[in-house]
Scaffold this motif. Structure first.
Motif, PDB file in Angstrom:
ATOM      1  N   LEU A  25      -6.403   0.505   5.571  1.00 34.42           N
ATOM      2  CA  LEU A  25      -5.227   0.130   4.777  1.00 34.42           C
ATOM      3  C   LEU A  25      -5.440  -1.200   4.059  1.00 34.42           C
ATOM      4  O   LEU A  25      -5.058  -1.367   2.897  1.00 34.42           O
ATOM      5  CB  LEU A  25      -3.992   0.064   5.667  1.00 34.42           C
ATOM      6  CG  LEU A  25      -3.461   1.403   6.188  1.00 34.42           C
ATOM      7  CD1 LEU A  25      -2.318   1.185   7.165  1.00 34.42           C
ATOM      8  CD2 LEU A  25      -3.018   2.299   5.046  1.00 34.42           C
TER       9      LEU A  25
ATOM     10  N   VAL B 204       0.827  -1.196   0.000  1.00 33.48           N
ATOM     11  CA  VAL B 204       0.000   0.000   0.000  1.00 33.48           C
ATOM     12  C   VAL B 204       0.862   1.247   0.000  1.00 33.48           C
ATOM     13  O   VAL B 204       0.485   2.278  -0.526  1.00 33.48           O
ATOM     14  CB  VAL B 204      -0.929   0.022   1.234  1.00 33.48           C
ATOM     15  CG1 VAL B 204      -1.833   1.240   1.221  1.00 33.48           C
ATOM     16  CG2 VAL B 204      -1.762  -1.241   1.285  1.00 33.48           C
TER      17      VAL B 204
ATOM     18  N   LEU C  36      -4.320   9.910   5.487  1.00 31.50           N
ATOM     19  CA  LEU C  36      -3.709   9.131   4.410  1.00 31.50           C
ATOM     20  C   LEU C  36      -3.872   9.901   3.101  1.00 31.50           C
ATOM     21  O   LEU C  36      -4.930  10.474   2.840  1.00 31.50           O
ATOM     22  CB  LEU C  36      -4.381   7.760   4.278  1.00 31.50           C
ATOM     23  CG  LEU C  36      -4.388   6.857   5.506  1.00 31.50           C
ATOM     24  CD1 LEU C  36      -5.119   5.556   5.196  1.00 31.50           C
ATOM     25  CD2 LEU C  36      -2.981   6.577   6.009  1.00 31.50           C
TER      26      LEU C  36
END
Length: 245
Positions: free
Chosen positions: A226, A27, A141
């Motif tokens: 995530l 990721v 994020l």
């Protein structure tokens, strides 16, 4: 004794953060590959399909031509663009950044005038602030090259063609300059994280905010987000992320 205890707590926290980052390396990396076609390929619907958006070339200085060539080589290697020809042709231009460097752009003004508007709404900032105001822990994020993550619909790629002195090129990926791109991407990322939206997650385009009142719960929430991003093959920019603040 207190100092040693604090140092130990900090050490354990850093180790946990390192383990989290290592576990989710897929990721946390840059996105340099062309995505596969899927349900969310971006479609362009024209108001009048009989109209065209042809434009003619204009003179450009050598330093800009070199900048163009560098951009073409980079994006041809990624397969984000490809050689082509069509009735819809747009010109390129450069926008000067704050540091005086030049950003390559395609002038889709004529094409945008022919496209039907998408009325899907972006997230409201006030609504996001209301949701997170009572939270004690936040994680931000940032998604890497968010718009390039989505493909253009194969039947609409020719509409993205731009002309330069070297050749004609078309885009395989969705790009920022086209109208409806912001709302289309917001729709896409909302659907990806719909299960967690408004529970402990808020999204504004390529920024994701995870919020919680309890640290233990917050860590679980971050992992859930995530993992979902990893399932959807969406990468984040670790340099622009902030965890557990």
């Amino acid at each position: 004794m207190i100092i040693n205890t604090l140092e130990e707590i900090n050490k354990r926290y850093q180790e946990k953060m390192l383990n989290l980052k290592n576990k989710l390396k897929e990721v946390l990396h840059s996105m340099n590959q062309l995505s596969l076609h899927h349900f969310y390929d971006h479609k362009i619907e024209l108001i009048n399909k009989e109209m065209s958006s042809r434009s003619r070339l204009y003179q450009m200085f050598n330093h800009k031509l070199q900048k163009i060539k560098k951009y073409l080589i980079k994006h041809l290697n990624k397969e984000f663009i490809f050689f082509s020809f069509t009735l819809y042709i747009s010109l390129i231009l450069f926008i000067k950044k704050k540091d005086d460097s030049l950003r390559f752009c395609v002038n889709y003004r004529k094409l945008n005038a022919l496209i039907k508007r998408d009325h899907y709404s972006l997230s409201l900032i006030d609504e996001i602030l209301t949701c997170i105001q009572e939270s004690k822990y936040l994680t931000w994020l940032n998604i890497i090259v968010a718009f390039n993550k989505l493909r253009m619909h194969s039947g609409n790629e020719d509409l993205t063609i731009f002309i330069i002195f070297f050749n004609l090129y078309k885009y395989h990926v969705m790009l920022f300059e086209l109208i409806n791109e912001l709302t289309f991407y917001q729709h896409y990322i909302n659907d990806v994280l719909f299960k967690y939206l408004h529970q402990f997650c808020q999204i504004y385009l390529d920024d994701i905010i995870i919020y919680s009142k309890i640290l233990k719960k917050h860590k679980q929430h971050v992992r859930l987000i995530l993992n979902r991003l990893q399932e959807a093959d969406i990468q984040i920019n670790i340099n622009k992320c902030k965890f557990h603040v």
